[in-house]
Design an enzyme around this catalytic site. Structure first.
Site, PDB file in Angstrom:
ATOM      1  N   ASN A 216      49.353  23.561  27.375  1.00 39.13           N
ATOM      2  CA  ASN A 216      50.391  23.963  26.814  1.00 39.13           C
ATOM      3  C   ASN A 216      49.981  24.469  25.548  1.00 39.13           C
ATOM      4  O   ASN A 216      50.532  25.542  25.360  1.00 39.13           O
ATOM      5  CB  ASN A 216      51.624  23.039  26.783  1.00 39.13           C
ATOM      6  CG  ASN A 216      52.245  22.762  28.088  1.00 39.13           C
ATOM      7  OD1 ASN A 216      52.412  23.725  28.626  1.00 39.13           O
ATOM      8  ND2 ASN A 216      52.828  21.689  28.215  1.00 39.13           N
TER       9      ASN A 216
ATOM     10  N   GLU B  33      54.453  15.800  32.910  1.00 40.10           N
ATOM     11  CA  GLU B  33      53.256  16.004  34.011  1.00 40.10           C
ATOM     12  C   GLU B  33      53.033  14.752  35.038  1.00 40.10           C
ATOM     13  O   GLU B  33      52.011  14.822  35.426  1.00 40.10           O
ATOM     14  CB  GLU B  33      52.088  16.444  33.005  1.00 40.10           C
ATOM     15  CG  GLU B  33      51.337  15.243  32.311  1.00 40.10           C
ATOM     16  CD  GLU B  33      51.976  15.147  31.218  1.00 40.10           C
ATOM     17  OE1 GLU B  33      51.372  14.653  30.014  1.00 40.10           O
ATOM     18  OE2 GLU B  33      53.317  15.677  30.864  1.00 40.10           O
TER      19      GLU B  33
ATOM     20  N   ASP C  11      54.080  25.523  32.885  1.00 39.02           N
ATOM     21  CA  ASP C  11      55.132  25.907  33.999  1.00 39.02           C
ATOM     22  C   ASP C  11      54.617  26.266  35.368  1.00 39.02           C
ATOM     23  O   ASP C  11      54.965  25.547  36.383  1.00 39.02           O
ATOM     24  CB  ASP C  11      56.296  26.689  33.642  1.00 39.02           C
ATOM     25  CG  ASP C  11      57.299  25.893  32.522  1.00 39.02           C
ATOM     26  OD1 ASP C  11      56.893  24.679  32.199  1.00 39.02           O
ATOM     27  OD2 ASP C  11      58.014  26.438  31.895  1.00 39.02           O
TER      28      ASP C  11
END
Length: 399
Positions: free
Chosen positions: A269, A304, A278
């Site tokens: 990320n 996650e 995503d």
């Protein structure tokens, strides 16, 4: 379409038996048979009127017997058609129109034989009751057709009386009766079609409501990003599994729980952006759904982290499934990530033990996942507390 099976139906040895229809498939046939029995009950009411005419000296007893026999035969034929599934081959499986018309003719027979013209009126009213069975099924045009058949049958009966027994017919009175009956038939047809339209509209709205409720249920229990069950659905599934495990005998197969975490997801990320993160989550969700066996359960537990549930599974079976999952995820092709930098996951596994709560099993799986993270990630660790530790392959270990 549903089918009604006969209890004494036999199957030829040369032919495979047809699959047994479900309760949902049988329901429409049962409703159709029930409507036929309602029609038979209406015959019973008309029979009482005929008996009253007999005691008033207006109808011979044998005509009543003929009427009852005809009623039983007519309704017996329709019940046989439903029981034999023959009605399912027809354009209108309910056979409503045919039943309305068939029920009219025995009444016409009785009306022909009553001695007084005014005694025919109650039977005309009962014919109108028979038409009401079509109110919920037919549109205005079809109701008019059935009403026309009813009126035509009555006119044919009057013509027969004029020819055979003119003394029992008052044409002026009958003209008024026929005109009034025609007006009533038109009104009943119009109101019937209006009610049928309301019923159709209500049915359509009910379908829309069910569809909307299904979408709301889906939104409430499905993660929009991965399209997997969300945490709420995961907890509900765990509750169901705990209830099943409480009923399980000690010698029956147990269940295994796995907690899976995407390795270095925060780095993905921070380095490549949340859109790439995503994309990774969606790809991992698709891989999980495609790789797990039928009967296994997977859901997004949060962030996650994913929960894997293996009902009726040993630790060895759950380990094999977990390793297939790890391999499938590592083989994912994420264009936004550098080549040679696969998505790896760590998995902690725990088998449910008799007498412990599902939360305890989940806690042990979480500890196994923590061990997998500590021991270098990209591996499956089995929690075997109070048991000898063993290692399975490079990517799997016991803690």
């Amino acid at each position: 379409m549903s089918q009604l099976a006969l209890d004494d139906e036999t199957t030829s040895p040369e032919l495979a038996p047809p699959p047994a229809p479900s309760a949902q498939q049988l329901r429409p046939q049962r409703l159709r048979a029930q409507r036929v029995l309602w029609g038979l009950a209406a015959y019973g009411a008309t029979t009482l009127i005929a008996v009253g005419c007999h005691f008033a000296g207006l109808l011979e007893a044998r005509r009543i017997v003929h009427y009852v026999v005809a009623a039983v035969v007519v309704h017996g034929v329709f019940l046989a058609l439903i029981a034999g599934r023959v009605n399912l081959k027809l354009r209108d499986p309910s056979m409503t129109g045919a039943q309305v018309i068939a029920s009219l003719w025995p009444a016409i027979y009785v009306m022909y034989h009553v001695a007084a013209p005014q005694a025919r009126m109650p039977f005309l009213l009962m014919a109108m009751v028979a038409m009401l069975f079509g109110v919920l099924v037919f549109d205005f045009r079809r109701m008019l057709v059935i009403g026309g058949v009813v009126l035509t049958s009555y006119l044919v009966m009057l013509a027969a009386l004029v020819y055979r027994a003119p003394q029992r017919v008052d044409l002026e009175v009958e003209g008024v009766v026929v005109f009034a009956y025609a007006v009533v038939l038109v009104q009943v047809s119009f109101l019937g079609s209006f009610i049928a339209g309301l019923r159709s509209s209500l049915k359509e709205r009910n379908n829309e409501l069910r569809e909307a409720m299904g979408k709301l249920q889906d939104l409430a229990t499905r993660d929009p990003l991965t399209q997997l069950p969300n945490r709420r659905a995961v907890m509900l599934q765990l509750e169901r599994e705990e209830s099943r495990l409480q009923r399980r005998r000690p010698d029956q197969s147990t269940a295994c729980i796995g907690l899976m975490d995407i390795d270095y997801f925060k780095t993905i990320n921070d380095t490549y952006g949340h859109q790439v993160g995503d994309r990774v989550l969606r790809s991992v969700g698709a891989a999980l759904a495609a790789t797990l066996r039928k009967g296994d359960f997977v859901g997004r537990f949060g962030g996650e982290e994913f929960l894997l549930l293996f009902p009726e599974s040993s630790l060895d079976g759950a380990l094999c499934a977990a390793e297939r999952v790890r391999a499938a995820i590592a083989a994912l092709d994420i264009p936004e990530l550098p080549a040679g930098n696969p998505v790896n996951v760590s998995i902690g596994l725990a088998a449910h033990r008799p007498g412990e709560s599902i939360e305890t099993t989940l806690g042990r799986a979480d500890r196994a996942l923590y061990s997998a993270k500590q021991w270098g990630r990209a591996r499956t660790v089995i929690d075997q507390s109070h048991q000898p530790a063993s290692s399975v392959g490079e990517g799997a270990a016991s803690g």
